[in-house]
Design a protein around this motif. Structure first.
Motif, PDB file in Angstrom:
ATOM      1  N   THR A 239       0.865  -1.177   0.000  1.00 24.50           N
ATOM      2  CA  THR A 239       0.000   0.000   0.000  1.00 24.50           C
ATOM      3  C   THR A 239       0.907   1.235   0.000  1.00 24.50           C
ATOM      4  O   THR A 239       2.097   1.149   0.333  1.00 24.50           O
ATOM      5  N   MET A 240       0.344   2.386  -0.334  1.00 20.88           N
ATOM      6  CA  MET A 240       1.134   3.620  -0.303  1.00 20.88           C
ATOM      7  C   MET A 240       1.608   3.924   1.124  1.00 20.88           C
ATOM      8  O   MET A 240       2.667   4.529   1.313  1.00 20.88           O
ATOM      9  N   GLN A 241       0.838   3.495   2.124  1.00 19.99           N
ATOM     10  CA  GLN A 241       1.258   3.697   3.521  1.00 19.99           C
ATOM     11  C   GLN A 241       2.518   2.872   3.805  1.00 19.99           C
ATOM     12  O   GLN A 241       3.433   3.335   4.473  1.00 19.99           O
TER      13      GLN A 241
ATOM     14  N   THR B  76       5.666   4.372   2.059  1.00 24.94           N
ATOM     15  CA  THR B  76       6.188   5.630   2.609  1.00 24.94           C
ATOM     16  C   THR B  76       6.457   5.580   4.119  1.00 24.94           C
ATOM     17  O   THR B  76       6.978   6.542   4.686  1.00 24.94           O
ATOM     18  N   PHE B  77       6.117   4.463   4.746  1.00 22.99           N
ATOM     19  CA  PHE B  77       6.282   4.306   6.196  1.00 22.99           C
ATOM     20  C   PHE B  77       7.716   4.632   6.672  1.00 22.99           C
ATOM     21  O   PHE B  77       7.902   5.369   7.653  1.00 22.99           O
ATOM     22  N   PRO B  78       8.757   4.115   5.958  1.00 25.34           N
ATOM     23  CA  PRO B  78      10.118   4.401   6.431  1.00 25.34           C
ATOM     24  C   PRO B  78      10.436   5.896   6.507  1.00 25.34           C
ATOM     25  O   PRO B  78      11.193   6.316   7.382  1.00 25.34           O
ATOM     26  N   VAL B  79       9.870   6.681   5.611  1.00 25.73           N
ATOM     27  CA  VAL B  79      10.149   8.127   5.615  1.00 25.73           C
ATOM     28  C   VAL B  79       9.645   8.737   6.923  1.00 25.73           C
ATOM     29  O   VAL B  79      10.310   9.580   7.540  1.00 25.73           O
TER      30      VAL B  79
ATOM     31  N   PRO C   3      -0.154   9.222  -1.668  1.00 27.02           N
ATOM     32  CA  PRO C   3       0.030   8.480  -0.411  1.00 27.02           C
ATOM     33  C   PRO C   3      -0.658   9.122   0.795  1.00 27.02           C
ATOM     34  O   PRO C   3      -0.738   8.505   1.858  1.00 27.02           O
ATOM     35  N   LEU C   4      -1.163  10.343   0.631  1.00 30.61           N
ATOM     36  CA  LEU C   4      -1.819  11.015   1.768  1.00 30.61           C
ATOM     37  C   LEU C   4      -3.335  10.804   1.772  1.00 30.61           C
ATOM     38  O   LEU C   4      -4.027  11.329   2.651  1.00 30.61           O
ATOM     39  N   ILE C   5      -3.827  10.032   0.804  1.00 30.85           N
ATOM     40  CA  ILE C   5      -5.270   9.750   0.774  1.00 30.85           C
ATOM     41  C   ILE C   5      -5.656   8.987   2.046  1.00 30.85           C
ATOM     42  O   ILE C   5      -4.939   8.080   2.479  1.00 30.85           O
ATOM     43  N   GLY C   6      -6.778   9.380   2.628  1.00 35.10           N
ATOM     44  CA  GLY C   6      -7.244   8.736   3.867  1.00 35.10           C
ATOM     45  C   GLY C   6      -7.307   9.771   4.973  1.00 35.10           C
ATOM     46  O   GLY C   6      -6.990  10.943   4.767  1.00 35.10           O
TER      47      GLY C   6
ATOM     48  N   VAL D  81       5.371  12.351   1.057  1.00 34.55           N
ATOM     49  CA  VAL D  81       5.297  12.117   2.507  1.00 34.55           C
ATOM     50  C   VAL D  81       6.400  12.903   3.233  1.00 34.55           C
ATOM     51  O   VAL D  81       6.166  13.455   4.316  1.00 34.55           O
ATOM     52  N   ALA D  82       7.566  13.005   2.625  1.00 33.14           N
ATOM     53  CA  ALA D  82       8.636  13.809   3.234  1.00 33.14           C
ATOM     54  C   ALA D  82       8.185  15.269   3.355  1.00 33.14           C
ATOM     55  O   ALA D  82       8.438  15.926   4.369  1.00 33.14           O
ATOM     56  N   ALA D  83       7.496  15.754   2.333  1.00 37.55           N
ATOM     57  CA  ALA D  83       6.992  17.143   2.378  1.00 37.55           C
ATOM     58  C   ALA D  83       5.909  17.273   3.452  1.00 37.55           C
ATOM     59  O   ALA D  83       5.862  18.259   4.191  1.00 37.55           O
ATOM     60  N   HIS D  84       5.060  16.269   3.562  1.00 39.40           N
ATOM     61  CA  HIS D  84       4.013  16.246   4.597  1.00 39.40           C
ATOM     62  C   HIS D  84       4.647  16.324   5.989  1.00 39.40           C
ATOM     63  O   HIS D  84       4.132  16.974   6.897  1.00 39.40           O
ATOM     64  N   GLU D  85       5.804  15.669   6.129  1.00 42.50           N
ATOM     65  CA  GLU D  85       6.521  15.614   7.413  1.00 42.50           C
ATOM     66  C   GLU D  85       7.405  16.836   7.643  1.00 42.50           C
ATOM     67  O   GLU D  85       8.039  16.954   8.688  1.00 42.50           O
ATOM     68  N   GLY D  86       7.530  17.712   6.622  1.00 48.20           N
ATOM     69  CA  GLY D  86       8.376  18.898   6.772  1.00 48.20           C
ATOM     70  C   GLY D  86       9.862  18.624   6.614  1.00 48.20           C
ATOM     71  O   GLY D  86      10.696  19.396   7.102  1.00 48.20           O
ATOM     72  N   LEU D  87      10.224  17.520   5.955  1.00 49.59           N
ATOM     73  CA  LEU D  87      11.643  17.244   5.679  1.00 49.59           C
ATOM     74  C   LEU D  87      12.099  18.057   4.476  1.00 49.59           C
ATOM     75  O   LEU D  87      11.300  18.369   3.583  1.00 49.59           O
TER      76      LEU D  87
END
Ligand code: HPA
Length: 276
Positions: free
Chosen positions: A89-91, A94-97, A139-142, A218-224
């Motif tokens: 899944t996309m989750q 991207t989980f490791p990030v 990957p941010l769907i949900g 996901v990195a952008a979502h996390e502010g990396l």
């Protein structure tokens, strides 16, 4: 268990094994895992030991986190990544990030092998990604967990300009020619048709690949802060019957990997003296 708790469990597991705190993480793309082999004072954690991590299955990808020093700088490398086409899944992809973020990583360096669409490119070229076009599921769907990031994160300028400029400067110092361009992300695993590739050229893509975009979102979502580069492993030729093969991709990348490694090592050195 909610994703947030899974991330914390995975992070706690790694922290209890490792006392190092790298600010830079590298995701090694297809055929670029040898970059992780040149890490010194290695501490390795296989993905299958880490709670809630998936296990990578594709040829050319191992599955482990490698902590240590690259050019004297603290790093952690993901030797092997998860692709959506493997059925994760996309989750999961991207989980490791998200775990890297909680290990206090600040900068994510992402590498991949990609097919060249820009007619000026050649096999073996290194392309700094300045932007992407996402044709994969987001990957941010949900349901959004605010502890991870905001509901509607901006994707404008996510390929950090300061990092791109520093990489270009590093390339110049090392007399290695690098390109800059737009990466178009597809799920794969089938390669594109010729009509699709002509379409992608028209909409402004310089290369096409099956990874990177989910991790970067996901990195952008996390502010990396994100830096990403592609190794052009094959070039689109608009002729019937010209086919791309995964083995050809791997061998083209392994030929270019020496320069990529040298550049990334020196880039990380420059990062520590200029940005971190
Ligand atoms: N298409 C999509 N993904 C790729 C390619 C390609 O030609 N080469 C390497 N990854």
């Amino acid at each position: 268990m909610a994703i947030y708790e899974q991330i914390i469990e995975a992070t706690d597991y790694i922290k209890q094994k490792i006392s190092r705190q790298p600010k830079v993480a590298i995701i090694c793309g297809s055929g670029l895992g040898s970059l992780a082999n040149s890490i010194e004072k290695q501490v390795i954690i296989p993905y299958n030991e880490i709670p809630h991590f998936a296990i990578s299955s594709v040829k050319g990808h191992k599955g482990q986190l490698v902590f240590g020093e690259l050019n004297g700088m603290e790093v952690v490398a993901m030797q092997g990544r998860f692709h959506f086409y493997e059925g994760y899944t996309m989750q999961e992809v991207t989980f490791p990030v998200r775990v890297l973020k909680r290990l206090c990583v600040e900068i994510l360096i992402v590498t991949n092998a990609a097919g060249g669409l820009n007619p000026e490119f050649s096999v073996g070229d290194i392309m700094v990604i300045k932007d992407h076009i996402n044709l994969m599921p987001n990957p941010l769907i949900g349901k959004n967990d605010e502890r991870l990031g905001e509901r509607f994160p901006s994707m404008s300028g996510i390929y950090n300009k300061e990092l791109r400029e520093l990489f270009m400067k590093t390339a110049h110092e090392n007399r290695i020619k690098v390109r800059e361009g737009v990466y178009l992300g597809l799920t794969g695993p089938s390669f594109e048709t010729n009509a699709e590739n002509r379409f992608f050229q028209k909409v402004g893509a310089d290369c096409v690949g099956m990874s990177t975009v989910p991790e970067v979102i996901v990195a952008a979502h996390e502010g990396l802060k994100v830096f990403a580069a592609s190794v052009i492993s094959n070039i689109f030729i608009d002729k019937e019957g010209v086919i791309s093969k995964h083995d050809d991709v791997l061998s083209a990348v392994s030929k270019a990997s020496f320069e990529v490694e040298k550049l990334i090592k020196n880039f990380i050195f420059n990062l520590h003296s200029n940005i971190l």
